[in-house]
Design a protein around this motif. Structure first.
Motif, PDB file in Angstrom:
ATOM      1  N   ARG A  89     134.931 -43.088 -71.183  1.00 14.28           N
ATOM      2  CA  ARG A  89     135.271 -43.748 -69.915  1.00 14.28           C
ATOM      3  C   ARG A  89     134.090 -43.716 -68.946  1.00 14.28           C
ATOM      4  N   MET A  90     133.261 -42.667 -69.015  1.00 11.00           N
ATOM      5  CA  MET A  90     132.058 -42.633 -68.188  1.00 11.00           C
ATOM      6  C   MET A  90     130.999 -43.597 -68.722  1.00 11.00           C
ATOM      7  N   GLU A  91     130.946 -43.742 -70.036  1.00 11.84           N
ATOM      8  CA  GLU A  91     130.014 -44.708 -70.618  1.00 11.84           C
ATOM      9  C   GLU A  91     130.381 -46.119 -70.167  1.00 11.84           C
ATOM     10  N   TRP A  92     131.683 -46.404 -70.171  1.00 15.70           N
ATOM     11  CA  TRP A  92     132.149 -47.715 -69.690  1.00 15.70           C
ATOM     12  C   TRP A  92     131.762 -47.918 -68.231  1.00 15.70           C
ATOM     13  N   LEU A  93     131.941 -46.889 -67.422  1.00 14.87           N
ATOM     14  CA  LEU A  93     131.610 -46.979 -66.004  1.00 14.87           C
ATOM     15  C   LEU A  93     130.125 -47.264 -65.806  1.00 14.87           C
ATOM     16  N   VAL A  94     129.281 -46.532 -66.496  1.00 13.61           N
ATOM     17  CA  VAL A  94     127.840 -46.737 -66.349  1.00 13.61           C
ATOM     18  C   VAL A  94     127.469 -48.172 -66.715  1.00 13.61           C
ATOM     19  N   GLU A  95     127.982 -48.654 -67.827  1.00 11.07           N
ATOM     20  CA  GLU A  95     127.664 -50.019 -68.259  1.00 11.07           C
ATOM     21  C   GLU A  95     128.072 -51.047 -67.200  1.00 11.07           C
ATOM     22  N   LYS A  96     129.303 -50.961 -66.733  1.00 14.00           N
ATOM     23  CA  LYS A  96     129.810 -51.970 -65.797  1.00 14.00           C
ATOM     24  C   LYS A  96     129.178 -51.824 -64.409  1.00 14.00           C
ATOM     25  N   ALA A  97     128.940 -50.605 -63.972  1.00 11.49           N
ATOM     26  CA  ALA A  97     128.332 -50.405 -62.655  1.00 11.49           C
ATOM     27  C   ALA A  97     126.925 -50.974 -62.620  1.00 11.49           C
ATOM     28  N   VAL A  98     126.172 -50.788 -63.701  1.00 12.45           N
ATOM     29  CA  VAL A  98     124.820 -51.349 -63.762  1.00 12.45           C
ATOM     30  C   VAL A  98     124.886 -52.872 -63.760  1.00 12.45           C
ATOM     31  N   GLU A  99     125.819 -53.437 -64.507  1.00 13.27           N
ATOM     32  CA  GLU A  99     125.955 -54.893 -64.547  1.00 13.27           C
ATOM     33  C   GLU A  99     126.291 -55.455 -63.171  1.00 13.27           C
ATOM     34  N   VAL A 100     127.205 -54.816 -62.463  1.00 11.43           N
ATOM     35  CA  VAL A 100     127.606 -55.308 -61.135  1.00 11.43           C
ATOM     36  C   VAL A 100     126.493 -55.097 -60.126  1.00 11.43           C
ATOM     37  N   GLY A 101     125.848 -53.954 -60.190  1.00 13.32           N
ATOM     38  CA  GLY A 101     124.740 -53.673 -59.278  1.00 13.32           C
ATOM     39  C   GLY A 101     124.929 -52.366 -58.526  1.00 13.32           C
ATOM     40  N   ILE A 102     124.199 -51.341 -58.927  1.00 12.93           N
ATOM     41  CA  ILE A 102     124.273 -50.034 -58.276  1.00 12.93           C
ATOM     42  C   ILE A 102     122.871 -49.439 -58.276  1.00 12.93           C
ATOM     43  N   GLU A 103     122.566 -48.672 -57.237  1.00 11.88           N
ATOM     44  CA  GLU A 103     121.245 -48.053 -57.158  1.00 11.88           C
ATOM     45  C   GLU A 103     121.244 -46.593 -57.614  1.00 11.88           C
ATOM     46  N   ARG A 104     122.363 -45.907 -57.454  1.00 13.97           N
ATOM     47  CA  ARG A 104     122.381 -44.486 -57.816  1.00 13.97           C
ATOM     48  C   ARG A 104     123.792 -44.078 -58.195  1.00 13.97           C
ATOM     49  N   LEU A 105     123.883 -43.262 -59.243  1.00 15.29           N
ATOM     50  CA  LEU A 105     125.172 -42.741 -59.696  1.00 15.29           C
ATOM     51  C   LEU A 105     125.013 -41.238 -59.897  1.00 15.29           C
ATOM     52  N   THR A 106     125.768 -40.469 -59.103  1.00 14.19           N
ATOM     53  CA  THR A 106     125.728 -39.005 -59.187  1.00 14.19           C
ATOM     54  C   THR A 106     127.015 -38.508 -59.816  1.00 14.19           C
ATOM     55  N   PHE A 107     126.918 -37.512 -60.672  1.00  6.36           N
ATOM     56  CA  PHE A 107     128.103 -36.928 -61.300  1.00  6.36           C
ATOM     57  C   PHE A 107     128.410 -35.603 -60.615  1.00  6.36           C
ATOM     58  N   LEU A 108     129.670 -35.465 -60.177  1.00  4.88           N
ATOM     59  CA  LEU A 108     130.096 -34.310 -59.391  1.00  4.88           C
ATOM     60  C   LEU A 108     130.890 -33.309 -60.233  1.00  4.88           C
ATOM     61  N   ARG A 109     130.645 -32.045 -59.977  1.00  2.42           N
ATOM     62  CA  ARG A 109     131.455 -30.977 -60.553  1.00  2.42           C
ATOM     63  C   ARG A 109     132.390 -30.479 -59.456  1.00  2.42           C
ATOM     64  N   CYS A 110     133.665 -30.832 -59.582  1.00  2.69           N
ATOM     65  CA  CYS A 110     134.649 -30.486 -58.553  1.00  2.69           C
ATOM     66  C   CYS A 110     135.574 -29.371 -59.060  1.00  2.69           C
ATOM     67  N   ALA A 111     136.403 -28.861 -58.164  1.00  2.00           N
ATOM     68  CA  ALA A 111     137.304 -27.765 -58.526  1.00  2.00           C
ATOM     69  C   ALA A 111     138.269 -28.181 -59.636  1.00  2.00           C
ATOM     70  N   ARG A 112     138.703 -29.436 -59.613  1.00  2.00           N
ATOM     71  CA  ARG A 112     139.662 -29.907 -60.610  1.00  2.00           C
ATOM     72  C   ARG A 112     139.015 -30.725 -61.731  1.00  2.00           C
ATOM     73  N   SER A 113     137.702 -30.686 -61.829  1.00  2.00           N
ATOM     74  CA  SER A 113     137.008 -31.451 -62.865  1.00  2.00           C
ATOM     75  C   SER A 113     137.432 -31.006 -64.255  1.00  2.00           C
ATOM     76  N   GLU A 114     137.680 -31.982 -65.119  1.00  2.00           N
ATOM     77  CA  GLU A 114     138.011 -31.678 -66.515  1.00  2.00           C
ATOM     78  C   GLU A 114     136.754 -31.446 -67.343  1.00  2.00           C
TER      79      GLU A 114
END
Length: 235
Positions: A89-114
């Protein structure tokens, strides 16, 4: 016209040698021959028009004919998202976000992160593939997993928004982005940000936003934020 990623290409060079994996793809898969035209992109804003001078699957040589510098977009979209347990699902996000147009994508480690760890190599390859497919010249920045508290301490609260599901007043992202040249949108894990994380962000001056009435999956919410930012600015 075939496009190849050439991060080590340099302005002023007359030739370029494709790496062995790209050479194999060019000659064995795409069946490129001497004289065929290709495009090189360095991910830093420069595109090169070139032709094949040596069609060898181990070393495909190109002659560079022309360079074109593409200016970066006047807007800067940054999404910080807690990666899902299912990496597809993250691979899908990266692909589509780049296609649409994004400058930076940060991955967060949160308290409820799986997902508590993340290797970027596979995601970077997907970003490069999406860059080539969409005909863009600037490769977005992908950041390693960062603890939520550390990330919040470094952001500019004036241009940062948090999309959460807790009760309270929230404004539609489309209404608050407006014509602002920069924005950063925080997207939590499947279980949402914790109340403590939300309070920490709000105390820093981050504004709460909503992405619509539907409850979205993490990767869908992140892409919705990217798409909203682009559409609102274009309009």
């Amino acid at each position: 016209m075939p496009t190849f990623y050439a991060p080590d290409a340099a302005p002023g060079h007359a030739t370029y040698l494709l790496p062995e994996d790209e050479s194999k793809h060019a000659v064995r898969v795409l069946r490129l021959a001497i004289g065929d035209a290709v495009t090189l992109v360095d991910g830093r804003g420069t595109c090169y028009a070139a032709t094949v001078t040596e069609a060898n699957p181990k070393r495909c040589n190109l002659r560079i004919l022309k360079e074109e510098v593409i200016a970066p977009r006047p807007t800067y979209t940054h999404v910080a998202v807690a990666p899902t347990k299912n990496l597809d699902r993250m691979e899908w996000l990266v692909e589509k976000a780049v296609e649409v147009g994004i400058e930076r994508l940060t991955f967060l480690r949160c308290a409820r992160s799986e997902r508590r760890d993340l290797k970027l190599e596979r995601l970077e390859k997907i970003a490069v593939s999406a860059l080539k497919q969409s005909g863009q010249a600037w490769l977005p920045q992908l950041d390693e997993l960062t603890d939520f508290e550390d990330f919040i301490a470094e952001i500019d609260p004036a241009t940062t928004f948090i999309a959460h599901l807790e009760a309270g007043e929230r404004t539609a992202l489309a209404q608050v982005i407006g014509t602002a040249p920069r924005c950063c949108v925080l997207i939590g894990p499947e279980g949402d940000f914790t109340p403590a994380e939300i309070d920490l962000a709000l105390d820093r001056g981050v504004r709460p936003v909503t992405l619509g009435a539907s409850r979205l999956r993490t990767e869908t919410a992140a892409l919705a934020a990217v798409f909203t930012a682009q559409v609102v600015r274009e309009l």
